[in-house]
Design an enzyme around this catalytic site. Structure first.
Site, PDB file in Angstrom:
ATOM      1  CB  CYS A 310     -42.561 -38.200  -9.251  1.00  7.23           C
ATOM      2  SG  CYS A 310     -43.726 -38.150  -8.614  1.00  7.23           S
ATOM      3  CG  HIS A 336     -47.479 -39.081  -5.296  1.00  7.19           C
ATOM      4  ND1 HIS A 336     -45.621 -37.924  -6.347  1.00  7.19           N
ATOM      5  CD2 HIS A 336     -48.470 -37.777  -5.839  1.00  7.19           C
ATOM      6  CE1 HIS A 336     -46.396 -37.145  -6.046  1.00  7.19           C
ATOM      7  NE2 HIS A 336     -47.785 -37.062  -5.873  1.00  7.19           N
TER       8      HIS A 336
HETATM    9 ZN   LIG Z   1     -44.284 -38.661  -6.007  1.00  8.48          ZN
END
Ligand SMILES: [Zn+2]
Length: 373
Positions: A310, A336
């Protein structure tokens, strides 16, 4: 603060609690998610990455490590921590779940042990409580699970009763067997969704005074609501001052449910397995990156996530990697999803400390109902 040395309770909110679990390889802040490294590796993730994501403990499978590469080999190379390059706490399961969940490989179970066909070469093999303890002693894990009988969902009551009886019998045989230095031994409670059998299993095992307890035989394909009720019953029958592990739950909603019911630690392959199917767990629900709507999506998987995926890459790019079956795609999704679940659990831990778990959980789940898919 109260505790047994192994576990210190630090706060509670309803049945939910926070605490510190002490092992020979360090402490674990609970509630804690335990990523699964089935064969001695959390698939596609380096131990340093795992640590940086916030994981404090991993779970490895005795069944798989027993057959490949074998506990004697691992012990000869300095034990599982040295072998896999992870110096933090390691939980090992007993292999019982694999033996009993691969129903078509099961040959015979009796009071002495269980015979089954190995998934590796089809040969008949036998696990006994003594062998399960020996395998985990040689692997040198920090928390060893007793060999138990995990019947499938929907088993008859006599079948369930037999599983409870044999699980207690086997736990008694394992309690005082040799262990690795500092190794803790947890008994696994059974009883399915039957309140009376749950009670019997928890009481019999609690009387044997183990270092901690796992709640087993749930999350095996039954309805969710009765499963959570059984979790409540199982948890409240276990000693307050001992850690409680739930075997096999890892979806965000399920994790929050078991935390609310007094579970301290839980493991699951879900975050990494979901990643390998091309899906991301996010605060707005699960995203299937194969979906065409992400083709030009410049946003990160989750706006509030600080993971390596991210902080640098778009949904569009990760979708491209997934569609082209590029290894980096499943690595980024694995990092993630692990970070996401670890963050959810950290959020729950803080909410318990504030005495605000119920409202925080409702808000978190409401948001997750949003986008999806
Ligand atoms: Zn993430």
């Amino acid at each position: 603060m109260s505790g047994s040395g192994v576990f210190t309770l630090t706060a509670s909110d309803g049945a939910a609690r926070t605490g510190i679990l002490r092992t020979a390889h360090g402490e674990v802040q609970t509630p804690a998610f335990v990523p699964v490294g089935t064969k001695g590796t959390v698939k596609a993730v380096h131990p340093d990455e795992l640590r940086a994501l916030g994981a404090e403990v991993v779970l490895c499978n005795s069944y798989h490590l027993h057959f490949r590469p074998g506990e004697e080999l691992v012990a000869g190379l300095g034990g599982l921590h040295a072998f896999m390059g992870w110096d933090g706490p390691i939980v090992t399961d007993s292999g019982g779940f694999q033996v009993f969940s691969l129903r078509d490989t099961l040959l015979e179970a009796d009071d002495d042990g269980v015979t089954f066909r190995s998934v590796y070469d089809g040969r008949a093999e036998r696990f006994t409580p003594e062998l399960a303890a020996r395998v985990q002693e040689l692997l040198g894990s920090d928390i060893a699970m007793c060999l138990d009988i995990c019947p499938p969902a929907g088993v008859s009551r006599p079948g369930l009763e037999e599983a409870v009886r044999r699980t207690t019998l086997w736990a008694g045989r394992q309690r005082d067997l040799p262990r690795a230095p500092g190794q803790l031994r947890f008994a696994v409670t059974q009883g399915g969704l039957d309140p009376e059998l749950r009670r019997r299993s928890s009481e019999e095992l609690a009387a044997l005074d183990f270092d901690g307890y796992a709640i087993g035989g749930l999350s095996v394909g039954e309805e969710r609501e009765p499963m959570f009720e059984a979790t409540s019953e199982a948890a409240c029958l276990l000693p307050d001052d001992k850690p409680r592990h739930f075997l096999g739950i890892g979806d965000p909603e399920g994790v929050l449910e078991v935390i609310a019911r007094g579970v301290d630690t839980f493991d699951c392959v879900l975050p990494t397995r979901t990643a390998r199917t091309g899906s991301a767990l996010t605060r707005e629900g699960r995203l299937n990156l194969r979906n065409a709507r992400f083709a030009r999506d410049e946003r990160p998987l989750d706006e509030d996530c600080a993971c390596p995926a991210c902080s640098r890459f778009s949904r569009a790019y990760i979708r491209h990697l997934v569609n082209q079956q590029e290894i980096l795609g499943l690595r980024l999704l694995s990092l993630h999803n692990l970070r996401f679940l670890l963050d959810v659990v950290a959020g729950a831990r803080q909410a318990i400390e504030r005495g605000d778990l119920k409202a925080w959980t409702a808000e978190t789940l409401e948001r997750a109902k949003g986008a999806g898919s």
